[in-house]
Design a protein around this motif. Structure first.
Motif, PDB file in Angstrom:
ATOM      1  N   VAL A 128      24.282  52.435  -0.710  1.00  0.00           N
ATOM      2  CA  VAL A 128      25.297  53.196   0.024  1.00  0.00           C
ATOM      3  C   VAL A 128      25.125  54.679  -0.295  1.00  0.00           C
ATOM      4  O   VAL A 128      25.057  55.055  -1.473  1.00  0.00           O
ATOM      5  N   PHE A 129      25.067  55.496   0.756  1.00  0.00           N
ATOM      6  CA  PHE A 129      24.904  56.936   0.526  1.00  0.00           C
ATOM      7  C   PHE A 129      26.264  57.552   0.207  1.00  0.00           C
ATOM      8  O   PHE A 129      27.207  57.442   0.986  1.00  0.00           O
ATOM      9  N   ASP A 130      26.342  58.187  -0.947  1.00  0.00           N
ATOM     10  CA  ASP A 130      27.574  58.840  -1.372  1.00  0.00           C
ATOM     11  C   ASP A 130      27.536  60.286  -0.881  1.00  0.00           C
ATOM     12  O   ASP A 130      26.750  61.096  -1.375  1.00  0.00           O
ATOM     13  N   GLU A 131      28.374  60.567   0.096  1.00  0.00           N
ATOM     14  CA  GLU A 131      28.312  61.892   0.726  1.00  0.00           C
ATOM     15  C   GLU A 131      28.851  62.994  -0.171  1.00  0.00           C
ATOM     16  O   GLU A 131      28.603  64.171   0.079  1.00  0.00           O
ATOM     17  N   GLU A 132      29.596  62.606  -1.198  1.00  0.00           N
ATOM     18  CA  GLU A 132      30.152  63.613  -2.122  1.00  0.00           C
ATOM     19  C   GLU A 132      29.041  64.231  -2.978  1.00  0.00           C
ATOM     20  O   GLU A 132      28.970  65.427  -3.162  1.00  0.00           O
ATOM     21  N   ASP A 133      28.202  63.347  -3.516  1.00  0.00           N
ATOM     22  CA  ASP A 133      27.186  63.889  -4.437  1.00  0.00           C
ATOM     23  C   ASP A 133      25.751  63.699  -3.932  1.00  0.00           C
ATOM     24  O   ASP A 133      24.794  63.884  -4.689  1.00  0.00           O
ATOM     25  N   ASP A 134      25.613  63.323  -2.660  1.00  0.00           N
ATOM     26  CA  ASP A 134      24.288  63.215  -2.032  1.00  0.00           C
ATOM     27  C   ASP A 134      23.351  62.274  -2.789  1.00  0.00           C
ATOM     28  O   ASP A 134      22.173  62.572  -2.985  1.00  0.00           O
ATOM     29  N   ARG A 135      23.884  61.163  -3.180  1.00  0.00           N
ATOM     30  CA  ARG A 135      23.055  60.195  -3.907  1.00  0.00           C
ATOM     31  C   ARG A 135      23.255  58.793  -3.337  1.00  0.00           C
ATOM     32  O   ARG A 135      24.306  58.479  -2.779  1.00  0.00           O
ATOM     33  N   ALA A 401      13.039  42.976   6.628  1.00  0.00           N
ATOM     34  CA  ALA A 401      13.254  43.192   5.195  1.00  0.00           C
ATOM     35  C   ALA A 401      14.308  44.275   4.956  1.00  0.00           C
ATOM     36  O   ALA A 401      15.050  44.225   3.976  1.00  0.00           O
ATOM     37  N   LEU A 402      14.383  45.259   5.867  1.00  0.00           N
ATOM     38  CA  LEU A 402      15.411  46.305   5.726  1.00  0.00           C
ATOM     39  C   LEU A 402      16.795  45.727   6.003  1.00  0.00           C
ATOM     40  O   LEU A 402      17.760  46.036   5.315  1.00  0.00           O
ATOM     41  N   ASN A 403      16.854  44.860   7.013  1.00  0.00           N
ATOM     42  CA  ASN A 403      18.150  44.293   7.405  1.00  0.00           C
ATOM     43  C   ASN A 403      18.754  43.375   6.352  1.00  0.00           C
ATOM     44  O   ASN A 403      19.943  43.104   6.369  1.00  0.00           O
ATOM     45  N   LYS A 404      17.905  42.887   5.442  1.00  0.00           N
ATOM     46  CA  LYS A 404      18.430  42.014   4.387  1.00  0.00           C
ATOM     47  C   LYS A 404      19.247  42.819   3.375  1.00  0.00           C
ATOM     48  O   LYS A 404      19.962  42.270   2.560  1.00  0.00           O
ATOM     49  N   ILE A 405      19.055  44.141   3.391  1.00  0.00           N
ATOM     50  CA  ILE A 405      19.790  45.020   2.480  1.00  0.00           C
ATOM     51  C   ILE A 405      20.850  45.745   3.307  1.00  0.00           C
ATOM     52  O   ILE A 405      20.545  46.250   4.390  1.00  0.00           O
ATOM     53  N   GLU A 406      22.072  45.783   2.799  1.00  0.00           N
ATOM     54  CA  GLU A 406      23.107  46.531   3.514  1.00  0.00           C
ATOM     55  C   GLU A 406      22.903  48.005   3.168  1.00  0.00           C
ATOM     56  O   GLU A 406      23.275  48.451   2.083  1.00  0.00           O
ATOM     57  N   ILE A 407      22.280  48.738   4.080  1.00  0.00           N
ATOM     58  CA  ILE A 407      22.001  50.159   3.828  1.00  0.00           C
ATOM     59  C   ILE A 407      23.000  50.981   4.638  1.00  0.00           C
ATOM     60  O   ILE A 407      22.984  50.940   5.877  1.00  0.00           O
ATOM     61  N   ARG A 408      23.891  51.661   3.945  1.00  0.00           N
ATOM     62  CA  ARG A 408      24.952  52.442   4.617  1.00  0.00           C
ATOM     63  C   ARG A 408      24.706  53.930   4.457  1.00  0.00           C
ATOM     64  O   ARG A 408      24.616  54.436   3.347  1.00  0.00           O
ATOM     65  N   GLY A 409      24.634  54.611   5.582  1.00  0.00           N
ATOM     66  CA  GLY A 409      24.400  56.054   5.546  1.00  0.00           C
ATOM     67  C   GLY A 409      25.680  56.834   5.761  1.00  0.00           C
ATOM     68  O   GLY A 409      26.775  56.361   5.434  1.00  0.00           O
ATOM     69  N   GLN A 410      25.543  58.027   6.359  1.00  0.00           N
ATOM     70  CA  GLN A 410      26.706  58.882   6.580  1.00  0.00           C
ATOM     71  C   GLN A 410      27.697  58.210   7.528  1.00  0.00           C
ATOM     72  O   GLN A 410      27.281  57.522   8.459  1.00  0.00           O
ATOM     73  N   GLY A 411      28.976  58.412   7.262  1.00  0.00           N
ATOM     74  CA  GLY A 411      30.013  57.839   8.121  1.00  0.00           C
ATOM     75  C   GLY A 411      30.100  56.332   8.010  1.00  0.00           C
ATOM     76  O   GLY A 411      30.757  55.679   8.818  1.00  0.00           O
ATOM     77  N   GLY A 412      29.396  55.746   7.052  1.00  0.00           N
ATOM     78  CA  GLY A 412      29.496  54.300   6.818  1.00  0.00           C
ATOM     79  C   GLY A 412      28.655  53.445   7.753  1.00  0.00           C
ATOM     80  O   GLY A 412      28.686  52.214   7.682  1.00  0.00           O
ATOM     81  N   GLN A 413      27.885  54.074   8.653  1.00  0.00           N
ATOM     82  CA  GLN A 413      27.077  53.251   9.571  1.00  0.00           C
ATOM     83  C   GLN A 413      25.960  52.543   8.794  1.00  0.00           C
ATOM     84  O   GLN A 413      25.446  53.068   7.805  1.00  0.00           O
ATOM     85  N   THR A 414      25.609  51.331   9.246  1.00  0.00           N
ATOM     86  CA  THR A 414      24.516  50.625   8.567  1.00  0.00           C
ATOM     87  C   THR A 414      23.222  50.797   9.367  1.00  0.00           C
ATOM     88  O   THR A 414      23.240  50.968  10.595  1.00  0.00           O
ATOM     89  N   LEU A 415      22.133  50.720   8.626  1.00  0.00           N
ATOM     90  CA  LEU A 415      20.813  50.837   9.262  1.00  0.00           C
ATOM     91  C   LEU A 415      20.616  49.657  10.220  1.00  0.00           C
ATOM     92  O   LEU A 415      20.017  49.797  11.284  1.00  0.00           O
ATOM     93  N   SER A 431      15.545  58.385   9.191  1.00  0.00           N
ATOM     94  CA  SER A 431      16.468  58.106  10.277  1.00  0.00           C
ATOM     95  C   SER A 431      17.675  59.047  10.167  1.00  0.00           C
ATOM     96  O   SER A 431      18.229  59.207   9.065  1.00  0.00           O
ATOM     97  N   ALA A 432      18.054  59.640  11.287  1.00  0.00           N
ATOM     98  CA  ALA A 432      19.179  60.594  11.263  1.00  0.00           C
ATOM     99  C   ALA A 432      20.435  59.904  10.741  1.00  0.00           C
ATOM    100  O   ALA A 432      20.744  58.774  11.121  1.00  0.00           O
ATOM    101  N   GLY A 433      21.146  60.572   9.866  1.00  0.00           N
ATOM    102  CA  GLY A 433      22.372  60.001   9.301  1.00  0.00           C
ATOM    103  C   GLY A 433      22.119  59.198   8.037  1.00  0.00           C
ATOM    104  O   GLY A 433      23.050  58.652   7.448  1.00  0.00           O
ATOM    105  N   PHE A 434      20.872  59.117   7.617  1.00  0.00           N
ATOM    106  CA  PHE A 434      20.520  58.404   6.379  1.00  0.00           C
ATOM    107  C   PHE A 434      19.721  59.355   5.470  1.00  0.00           C
ATOM    108  O   PHE A 434      18.514  59.186   5.269  1.00  0.00           O
ATOM    109  N   PRO A 435      20.399  60.373   4.930  1.00  0.00           N
ATOM    110  CA  PRO A 435      19.670  61.403   4.181  1.00  0.00           C
ATOM    111  C   PRO A 435      18.977  60.830   2.948  1.00  0.00           C
ATOM    112  O   PRO A 435      19.470  59.877   2.326  1.00  0.00           O
TER     113      PRO A 435
END
Ligand code: N01
Length: 544
Positions: A128-135, A401-415, A431-435
């Motif tokens: 999960v991308f933490d938008e507060e600390d960019d990690r 293989a990517l879809n097996k992982i819940e990858i959440r970018g900006q605004g909570g959207q998943t890959l 991918s835009a929104g997944f810094p």
């Protein structure tokens, strides 16, 4: 050398509840994961790789099925970044088998002391991308947690195995498995009645090998493939010396070729020479090992059109010549797709298997599989009694293989949501929104290590640039991404790889969007595009 059987998840063990902090996290310790670890360490970053398996190797760790081997030349498949490694490692066969390939990757992990940065038996379930600390906050199945500025998904192109949703699988009373999860202790097939579903590159290798030991083999084929002789052999001392002295030329040839193989197309069109000359070339190349038969052939053999069909006819005839029963031969001759529009398997006696009395070929396009029963496989025509079932039914390629992982970018959207209609990336990498996420597994094409090495180097260099310039985020701009997706769809539609229903376009998975999953460009074009992007200060990327 470390024993891949004895890896533990101890690397990075931390007190319960503590979140480990790194500069970068790499998911996967296969070919790209190992090299990513190496490069990022060279840059002075703290890096951890999380690997689901109990050892390094990725594809070469999981695919332990009998017959599994390279079908590109072994010495084009090794890493090129270390001259010392190149000179130390002896490939024993021209097309090396899985055990040796796994040994090689273990050797690399030990030589460059990478193992201590890998946490094994560690499945990443979410990031999960933490938008507060960019990690990126990374969570593992066993509750372990870690955080890093950069996340690299080295999860493989063909690693999420696909088993069709046949009714009754769990009712089967014997053992069964998918080839990509072959048990480490092997499967006891000697003297057994074995059924194999699938005749892709995996099925072809497996069937040829196990036909030597089973009591009866039933092959369930839906689509016949164009296969050609691999012509493998041992590398003797003299050849070994020559190979080691020629690595610069070997890699130069690979770099210049479309798919990073050491073969160069004949610049002539097949249709511009006489039928006699054409046939002479087809026959001469047929006697050569590996992919040379088509990648050193007239250039238009691998393009949709007349030359492609002419060569397809030649290959069909080669198949017919090797199978005794004309009815079985016709079942094995592909007629519904263009030569090269699906991945071409290389084989070492595949067609002769069907001359054995204890081998039965079942056409499941004509009589589809209805269900798995406690005793075997039931098609619309008959029930086949089996002791063991093997699914050589392929992979949910690239995005699986990517879809097996819940990858959440900006605004909570998943890959997964974003990729529902096909991958939406810029050059496969970002991918835009997944810094700060590098989907390295979605960007590789062709001869795998040759394509992966420059890609890993590009990503490492990009990370160095971001850090040195004190940016905290990098991701594709929506405009660059839109333009890339348009390019993949429009130019992809013209190439051979999109002309058949295969994993190249996601058509092997029911319900998956039909789009080209990789780049339509050749490897040299991709490298040039990436170099230009970097030279222009990462044009098409948003740096914040
Ligand atoms: O998978 P595949 P693979 N009922 O998708 C059949 C690489 N590789 O594991 O063709 C019945 O090609 C399916 O039938 P159809 C290489 O890139 C490399 O063999 O869809 N059958 C097909 O026959 C390769 O391309 C090496 O009609 C069903 C098979 O299963 C990639 O891995 C070696 C079915 C799947 O073939 C994948 O190859 C091996 C169903 N419901 C593999 N569903 C090297 O040498 C699927 N099938 C390095």
């Amino acid at each position: 050398m470390g024993n891949p059987e004895q890896q533990t998840p101890t690397a990075g063990a931390s007190p319960a509840g503590e979140v480990e902090q790194f500069d970068a996290i790499v998911i996967g310790a296969g070919v790209t994961g190992l090299y990513s670890l190496y490069r990022l360490h060279e840059l002075g970053l703290s890096v951890r790789a999380f690997e689901d398996g109990g050892g390094v190797g990725g594809t070469w760790y999981w695919n332990r099925y009998p017959g599994c081997r390279f079908d590109s030349e072994s010495y084009t498949y090794g890493y090129s970044f270390s001259e010392e490694l190149l000179q130390e490692w002896d490939w024993k066969e021209y097309y090396s088998g899985q055990p040796e390939n796994e040994r090689y990757l273990n050797y690399v992990a030990d030589k460059f002391d990478l193992r201590r940065h890998i946490r094994f038996n560690s499945r990443v379930v979410s990031a999960v991308f933490d938008e507060e600390d960019d990690r990126w906050q990374v969570n593992l199945q066993d509750g372990h947690r870690a955080s890093a500025q950069f996340l690299i998904t080295s999860v493989g192109i063909l690693s999420a195995g696909y088993i069709p949703d046949f009714e009754g699988i769990d009712s089967f009373q014997g053992p069964w498995c998918h080839t990509g999860r072959w048990p480490k202790d092997g499967m006891d097939l000697a003297g057994k009645r074995v059924g194999v579903i699938g005749t892709g590159a995996t099925g072809v290798q497996l069937i040829t090998e196990i036909a030597k030991e089973v009591s009866h083999l039933t092959v369930f084929q839906r689509t016949a493939n164009y296969c050609a002789p691999l012509r493998n052999g041992p590398i003797d001392d003299e050849a070994q010396r020559k190979i080691k002295a020629s690595y610069p030329e070997i890699f130069k040839m690979c770099n210049e070729s479309a798919g990073s193989f050491m073969h160069k197309f004949d610049p002539r069109s097949a249709m511009d020479v006489s039928p006699e000359e054409r046939l002479e070339q087809y026959e001469r190349l047929w006697k050569e090992p590996g992919f040379k038969k088509w990648l050193s052939n007239f250039y238009d053999v691998m393009m949709p059109g007349e030359a492609n069909e002419d060569y397809a006819k030649f290959v069909r005839e080669k198949i017919r010549q090797r199978v005794n029963d004309p009815v079985v031969a016709e079942m094995l001759v592909p007629k519904d797709h263009m030569f090269g529009s699906k991945r071409l398997p290389c084989e070492s006696g595949y067609y002769e298997v069907f001359n054995q009395d204890n081998v039965l070929l079942v056409d499941v396009r004509q009589a589809p599989i209805e269900r798995i029963t406690p005793r075997g496989i039931k098609t619309s025509d008959a029930e086949y009694e089996l002791d063991v079932i093997i699914f050589a039914t392929g992979y949910d390629a690239v995005t699986g293989a990517l879809n097996k992982i819940e990858i959440r970018g900006q605004g909570g959207q998943t890959l997964k949501e974003k990729f529902a209609g096909g991958p939406r990336t810029y050059m496969g990498i970002s991918s835009a929104g997944f810094p700060n996420l590098f989907t390295i597994n979605a960007a590789s094409v062709g001869n795998f290590v040759r394509a992966a090495e420059p890609l890993v180097e590009w990503v490492s260099e990009c990370i160095r640039y971001v850090r040195e310039n004190e940016f905290t985020r990098i991701s594709a701009t929506p405009e660059a991404e839109d333009a890339w997706v348009k390019h993949v769809n429009e130019d992809g539609a013209k190439i051979l790889r999109t002309q058949a229903n295969s994993w190249f376009v996601g058509a092997n998975i029911p319900g998956k969007a039909r789009v080209l999953l990789t780049s339509p460009d050749t490897a040299p074009v991709m490298r040039a595009k990436r170099a230009e992007v970097a030279a222009n200060g990462y044009e098409g990327f948003l740096l914040e």
